[in-house]
Design an enzyme around this catalytic site. Sequence first.
Site, PDB file in Angstrom:
ATOM      1  N   HIS A   1       0.843  -1.207   0.000  1.00 25.07           N
ATOM      2  CA  HIS A   1       0.000   0.000   0.000  1.00 25.07           C
ATOM      3  C   HIS A   1       0.868   1.243   0.000  1.00 25.07           C
ATOM      4  O   HIS A   1       1.936   1.269   0.612  1.00 25.07           O
ATOM      5  CB  HIS A   1      -0.948   0.008   1.203  1.00 25.07           C
ATOM      6  CG  HIS A   1      -0.264   0.040   2.541  1.00 25.07           C
ATOM      7  ND1 HIS A   1       0.079   1.221   3.172  1.00 25.07           N
ATOM      8  CD2 HIS A   1       0.151  -0.941   3.371  1.00 25.07           C
ATOM      9  CE1 HIS A   1       0.660   0.949   4.328  1.00 25.07           C
ATOM     10  NE2 HIS A   1       0.734  -0.361   4.478  1.00 25.07           N
TER      11      HIS A   1
ATOM     12  N   ASP B   1      -0.640   4.279   0.796  1.00 21.26           N
ATOM     13  CA  ASP B   1      -1.164   5.251   1.764  1.00 21.26           C
ATOM     14  C   ASP B   1      -0.360   5.138   3.065  1.00 21.26           C
ATOM     15  O   ASP B   1       0.256   4.096   3.341  1.00 21.26           O
ATOM     16  CB  ASP B   1      -2.669   5.052   2.022  1.00 21.26           C
ATOM     17  CG  ASP B   1      -3.027   3.663   2.542  1.00 21.26           C
ATOM     18  OD1 ASP B   1      -2.357   2.691   2.138  1.00 21.26           O
ATOM     19  OD2 ASP B   1      -3.962   3.547   3.364  1.00 21.26           O
TER      20      ASP B   1
ATOM     21  N   ASP C   1       6.693   1.766   6.661  1.00 20.72           N
ATOM     22  CA  ASP C   1       5.363   1.203   6.386  1.00 20.72           C
ATOM     23  C   ASP C   1       4.700   1.992   5.275  1.00 20.72           C
ATOM     24  O   ASP C   1       3.957   2.912   5.542  1.00 20.72           O
ATOM     25  CB  ASP C   1       4.538   1.247   7.681  1.00 20.72           C
ATOM     26  CG  ASP C   1       3.199   0.567   7.550  1.00 20.72           C
ATOM     27  OD1 ASP C   1       2.960  -0.099   6.518  1.00 20.72           O
ATOM     28  OD2 ASP C   1       2.380   0.708   8.463  1.00 20.72           O
TER      29      ASP C   1
ATOM     30  N   GLU D   1      -5.108   0.959   2.834  1.00 17.03           N
ATOM     31  CA  GLU D   1      -4.826  -0.131   3.773  1.00 17.03           C
ATOM     32  C   GLU D   1      -4.912   0.384   5.190  1.00 17.03           C
ATOM     33  O   GLU D   1      -5.407  -0.282   6.079  1.00 17.03           O
ATOM     34  CB  GLU D   1      -3.432  -0.714   3.510  1.00 17.03           C
ATOM     35  CG  GLU D   1      -3.196  -2.070   4.178  1.00 17.03           C
ATOM     36  CD  GLU D   1      -2.671  -1.971   5.604  1.00 17.03           C
ATOM     37  OE1 GLU D   1      -2.693  -2.979   6.326  1.00 17.03           O
ATOM     38  OE2 GLU D   1      -2.246  -0.893   6.012  1.00 17.03           O
ATOM     39  N   GLU D   2      -4.436   1.613   5.393  1.00 21.12           N
ATOM     40  CA  GLU D   2      -4.343   2.155   6.747  1.00 21.12           C
ATOM     41  C   GLU D   2      -5.689   2.666   7.263  1.00 21.12           C
ATOM     42  O   GLU D   2      -5.876   2.799   8.466  1.00 21.12           O
ATOM     43  CB  GLU D   2      -3.315   3.290   6.798  1.00 21.12           C
ATOM     44  CG  GLU D   2      -1.893   2.872   6.426  1.00 21.12           C
ATOM     45  CD  GLU D   2      -1.213   2.044   7.515  1.00 21.12           C
ATOM     46  OE1 GLU D   2      -1.876   1.626   8.473  1.00 21.12           O
ATOM     47  OE2 GLU D   2      -0.002   1.805   7.377  1.00 21.12           O
TER      48      GLU D   2
ATOM     49  N   GLU E   1       4.828  -5.584   4.094  1.00 19.92           N
ATOM     50  CA  GLU E   1       4.626  -4.913   5.391  1.00 19.92           C
ATOM     51  C   GLU E   1       5.865  -5.076   6.258  1.00 19.92           C
ATOM     52  O   GLU E   1       6.574  -6.087   6.163  1.00 19.92           O
ATOM     53  CB  GLU E   1       3.438  -5.546   6.126  1.00 19.92           C
ATOM     54  CG  GLU E   1       2.084  -5.193   5.566  1.00 19.92           C
ATOM     55  CD  GLU E   1       1.662  -3.752   5.838  1.00 19.92           C
ATOM     56  OE1 GLU E   1       2.331  -3.045   6.630  1.00 19.92           O
ATOM     57  OE2 GLU E   1       0.672  -3.327   5.234  1.00 19.92           O
TER      58      GLU E   1
ATOM     59  N   HIS F   1       4.660   4.087  11.946  1.00 22.32           N
ATOM     60  CA  HIS F   1       3.595   4.929  12.526  1.00 22.32           C
ATOM     61  C   HIS F   1       4.120   5.959  13.534  1.00 22.32           C
ATOM     62  O   HIS F   1       3.339   6.691  14.127  1.00 22.32           O
ATOM     63  CB  HIS F   1       2.483   4.097  13.183  1.00 22.32           C
ATOM     64  CG  HIS F   1       1.708   3.250  12.221  1.00 22.32           C
ATOM     65  ND1 HIS F   1       0.412   2.843  12.445  1.00 22.32           N
ATOM     66  CD2 HIS F   1       2.041   2.736  11.014  1.00 22.32           C
ATOM     67  CE1 HIS F   1      -0.002   2.105  11.424  1.00 22.32           C
ATOM     68  NE2 HIS F   1       0.965   2.024  10.546  1.00 22.32           N
TER      69      HIS F   1
HETATM   70 ZN   LIG Z   1       1.386  -1.120   6.344  1.00 24.48          ZN
END
Ligand SMILES: [Zn+2]
Length: 376
Positions: A67, A69, A100, A133-134, A162, A347
């Site tokens: 992903h 995003d 990520d 995805e997030e 991931e 994150h």
């Molecule tokens: Zn991810």
Amino acid sequence: MNIDPILLSQKLIRCPSITPKNEGALEILEEYLTSLGFTCERLDFKGIVNLYAHKGSGHPHLSFAGHTDVVPLGDASLWTHDPFQGDIKDDQLWGRGTADMKCAIACFISALSRFLERDTFPGTLSLLITGDEEADAFYGTKHVLPILAQRGDIPDLCLIGEPSSLHKVGDTLKIGRRGSITGELTCYGKQGHIAYPQFTDNPIPRMLNCLKALYDHQFDTGTEVFEATRFEVTSIDAGNLATNIIPSKIEAKFGIRINTLQTEDSIRQAVSSICAKHAGKHDLTLTAHGNAYLTTDQDKISLIQKAVQNVTGHLPDINVTGATTDGRFISAYCPVIECGMREATMHQIDEHVAIEDIELLTKIYHSILTTFFSGK
Ligand SMILES: [Zn+2]
């Protein structure tokens, strides 16, 4: 053509694609993949962007899923590096989405360029990249898979980029993830003066009893690979500004991370019956975000472990820890193995990856490509 994974990572990081925004990220991938001879197809739906790129036909079919995003910045003033510049400093690449998982996508595309320069392959190579995805993940991978399945475009193995590594890139692969269910419980009572509790019905003790019962409830004791299903409260709020009023209601929010012994239904049954027993008058809302998944295809797991070992010199550990990923959707169609950057800064404020890790992950992906298509 040899694609530089660092330059491509930087290009992707410069797209401020806070979920579910795209900000040009998929167009960059389309350009690179087209130049490598891939057929690119956009499967956008309800404002959510999805890219399916493929080359070759038939089996064996290896797919890479990821992903573009990213999660929001949090307190932007705390970042010491511009989150969307892709600065390189102290041998690290800084920015939101480095761990990520924009760098992993860049590493895979770079590995593809090295692989295709020298090798031909039987079968199909594909990439499924989503911009959702997030966030809700309703119109991303979950939406695209049935379309691909209908055409018979289901891979023999899906590699997800991931973050999966612990101390060193390639030290750990994920072969499953727990599932997730979130809930909101509201207990109702009768408001009144705390000096006259006989005229009121305080919902707070009922809420506390109910949450305690949910904490104490043993959903299961785990499996050989998964830890026990776990209930956690994330918020309790009566919205009460006064100190002398018994409130008329109280709300709690919670999350349950489930293993393969549980499903949405089994959790719904258990939580509903505990609430019925302890919560009094209440409303309960449960939202399922996906069941747990576990890849059991030992041949595929060993193949990928060996491919990683060829580069790192160590057989990677396998585990099923961490947050949910799109693996929960893909695993319904084919075996899934997750291999990506270190998890440490994902994150977080000042998310970053080591420059040497970008090169290492590219080599690992290259090894996976050669091992998968040679079958040894
Ligand atoms: Zn991810």
